[in-house]
Design an enzyme around this catalytic site. Sequence first.
Site, mmCIF file in Angstrom:
data_model
loop_
_atom_site.group_PDB
_atom_site.id
_atom_site.type_symbol
_atom_site.label_atom_id
_atom_site.label_comp_id
_atom_site.label_asym_id
_atom_site.label_seq_id
_atom_site.Cartn_x
_atom_site.Cartn_y
_atom_site.Cartn_z
ATOM 1 C CB CYS A 64 -1.126 0.133 1.321
ATOM 2 S SG CYS A 64 -0.144 -0.207 2.981
ATOM 3 C CB ALA A 67 3.954 -0.399 2.184
ATOM 4 N NE ARG A 98 12.314 -1.382 2.204
ATOM 5 C CZ ARG A 98 11.838 -1.712 0.978
ATOM 6 N NH1 ARG A 98 10.982 -2.597 0.770
ATOM 7 N NH2 ARG A 98 13.017 -0.698 -0.127
ATOM 8 C CG HIS A 197 7.682 4.458 -4.133
ATOM 9 N ND1 HIS A 197 7.221 4.107 -5.218
ATOM 10 C CD2 HIS A 197 7.573 4.475 -2.526
ATOM 11 C CE1 HIS A 197 7.655 2.529 -4.222
ATOM 12 N NE2 HIS A 197 7.921 2.550 -3.289
#
Lengths: 544, 458
Positions: A64, A67, A98, A197
Amino acid sequence: MALKHKSIPDVATVKEELLKKYPTKVARKRAKQIVINDVKDGDVVPEVQANVRTTPGIITMRGCTYAGCKGVILGPTRDIVNITHGPIGCGFYSWLTRRNQTKAPLESSENFMPYAFSTDMQDEDIIFGGEKKLIAAIQEAYDTFHPKAIAIFATCPVGLIGDDIHAVARKMKEKLGINIFAFSCEGYKGVSQSAGHHIANNQIFTHVVGEDDTPKLGEYKINMLGEYNIGGDAFELERVLEKCGITLVSTFSGNSTYEHFATAHQADLNAVMCHRSINYVAEMMETKYGIPWIKVNFIGAESSAKSLRKIAQYFGDKKLIDRVEEVIAEEMPAVHAALEDVKPFTEGKTAMLFVGGSRAHHYQDLFTEMGMKTIAAGYEFAHRDDYEGRKVMPTIKVDADSRNIEEIEVAPDSTRFVPRKSDEDLKRLAEEGFTFKDYEGMMPQMESNTLVIDDLNQYEADKLIELLKPDVFCAGIKEKFSVQKMGVPMKQLHSYDYGGPYAGFKGAVNFYTEIKRLVTSKVWSDLKAPWEENPELSATYVWE
Amino acid sequence: MLLRHTPTEIKERSALNINPAKTCQPIGAMYAGLGIKGCLPHSHGSQGCCAYHRSTLTRHYKEPVSAATSSFTEGASVFGGQANLLQAIENIFSVYEPEIIAVHTTCLSETIGDDLNQIVDKAVKEGKVPAGKQVIFASTPSYVGSHVTGFSNMVKGMVKCLAVASGKKNGKVNIIPGWVEPADMEEIKRIAGMIGVSFTMFPDTSGVLNGPLTGEYHMFPDAGTPAEDIRAAGDAIGTLALGEWCSADAARTLDAQCKVPCRVLDLPIGLKATDRFIDALRTVAGTSVPDTVNFERGQLIDVISDYHQYFFGKKVALVGDPDQLIALTEFLLTLDMQPVHVVTGTPGKKFEARIRELCAGKGFDVNVRAAGDMFLLHQWIKNEPVDLIMGNTYCKYIARDEDIPHVRFGFPIMDRVGHQYFPVTGYKGGIRLMEKILGVLLDRADRDAPEEKFELVY
């Protein structure tokens, strides 16, 4: 000798097979996202549908917006206190999962990466609003840690109940005198991580980039955009760049700090790795500060060499050009030795890559170096330009989901805009074949008659493996074990299966060795017990 | 120092959770759903939740975890998620062909007020659920409780949506095992089998999340509790619910719904909790405990006595889920260890009372906190150091900074193997726990011993 790849079924049949089981509506949509690659005139490829909604009920690989924003972009920065405003889950799941590595130089340097900060919203916060709790949380974070900056991330319910996180950020920034900014990165925005992003980059650009004019010294100053230091990739790039005498002003955002972002406007070149996650930042930095950008790729030894040469050519200084050649000459023997070792085992083998928004392209270079062919590839969260190249950008239709993501207007900065190259220099570079702000995309590089699939799902992954039996499948943790149950080694390219680095020269050697391990691993030949291999009992033991 | 910014001085925080000792409801619901045969869990919300839950369960089990999502975008968030869920149910049954879908909500679908009961009902009426197949559901907003609550709610959902009393008892006992590992579910079944009880256990993730590698992938392995067995749970003679936090609600619901009486026990971790479980089993089954069980119990006692000197008086810090920590605390006390700091992230004052009650009169003061976090635990440790930390993978940061041995226990464990395959429940599980504790304590003793004290025989 021409490479011999094992024969694979006709890709048109494979495509048909993938679509067969879907209800009509789903099949119609997926048909546009499953494309048989066909490269004409070197770079003309078919259109692929990308960056559209995932069909409900389809087991997608996607995550999503939150994230993408908190996990991917801000995750690798060590000295910002990142507070997730929401119920506990989102903060918990983005806590150290991550593998963004960071190296704080001193024991006293800030490093908040091992911490997860959350407002842990409870039902009363949902009913009465969570702003008060957020204000208190920021105050508590400040009192305990005294960071130089605090970032706030919205989760799904925050957007719904209408907490004004930006107003809270402004208020607390004024009160505490440190930089505090917020991200409206609710998970339901957009169709994938990609929206996150974008939201992250826009806010970093707005609130941090250009904040620090303390001069950054160095001869050849660059920023590395779209590199997140998974498994130590950025450390290898830092090593190589330093060896060449290139000054890395900032990396967005692997092994980065607040100060790196704040001084990024002083670089003379932006080198873009992951085109998807950050190409717009490169654009904005060019408009506002006059920094040109180029696409690079440091995944693959040859690609790394090519990218270094490109950077050297940009600066056009003989000293740098010579130094880069020396470095390449120093690094390559180890690479060639490793290839000599692995090639007998990897040559002719096949791979599939379904990851991220550039990795499925970049890693093909490493496989090519090993003599392996990529027979199917696709992205989790890419847009059409990542597949087909930037030239298609003007033809991409902007739908409602993308329109929700803010596009910021940028103008040249009145004091900091400096053109880095004269018109004559630009003309000369163009004559030498040098290309700025271009990315040719994944498909032109892939062979025709391969499959390009956007937003692959569990059903299609299973079918692909069944029909095409690749020697290696690359994806993420969610996909790993179903692939391996089918007896196919699976390589994670988001976390590198806790290995790495794979960038640069040393990284390439690591990757070759790792793939050799996977394709020669004995376990895959031990799946069947002796009595399963030969179930008919033809004789019995005689004990006496 | 990995957690270099954690100060020794403790200040009460009212708003900021740092390094949580819990996560959110839906992941528990997803785990529980995987314990039904042929079940595809479904996350009703935006797709990130589902991705995060699948990733975390996958990291913990190293097994495929399939689950679908309603993939909300902004439109669904504004207009409601009904259309998405109806479409999802239809697509899931056509593409993946599960026997049953277990839908849970997320904070998004809860906040906009989607009514799963109504939507599932509509799906059935519209023929989107094929004959003989089921859709069950549970409400699991992430801003209430924790992952443990979510597990409990989905198990309760199984009862609510499936269990029926036909009016004729079937002579079976329901065992609700609580949030334990697949290996523990296997062990609980083994013990019940040894006692000779005819039982139904649900959920049951053994064989689902510790399955074999065979060269074939089956999204729905031949394991898990069949839905018809959960349906028949309404005809059982009684229910043993293991764990107040993770199992009691389902058992009480079954009692209210189908008149199946229940008893709530602790998770059978450690000597005494296992004793009580076995005692309850033999009572409901009307059998005597076989020698094989007494033999295993005796082995556990034997190891306790053989190694008592290494356990005695050792201070331990614990973090994890309430039911697990209650049983573990009791076991450590049985070994004459001192669980001095105990933290769970799951809210519930009963937890603090229970831990205090267990530790009362044992000669040490216990720090206990429900709805606490690992930052607080770390600060407690800085103020009063311990010999051992027991908790999930995230404890390794504290363990390394403070140079304290760490035994992985609870959820999630991402960096070690074993929890899927070797139980911590039952007498054998007790021996395994002791082996793990002794392993790290004796490794530490060996590491730190001066050469003249470095001995071969303990």
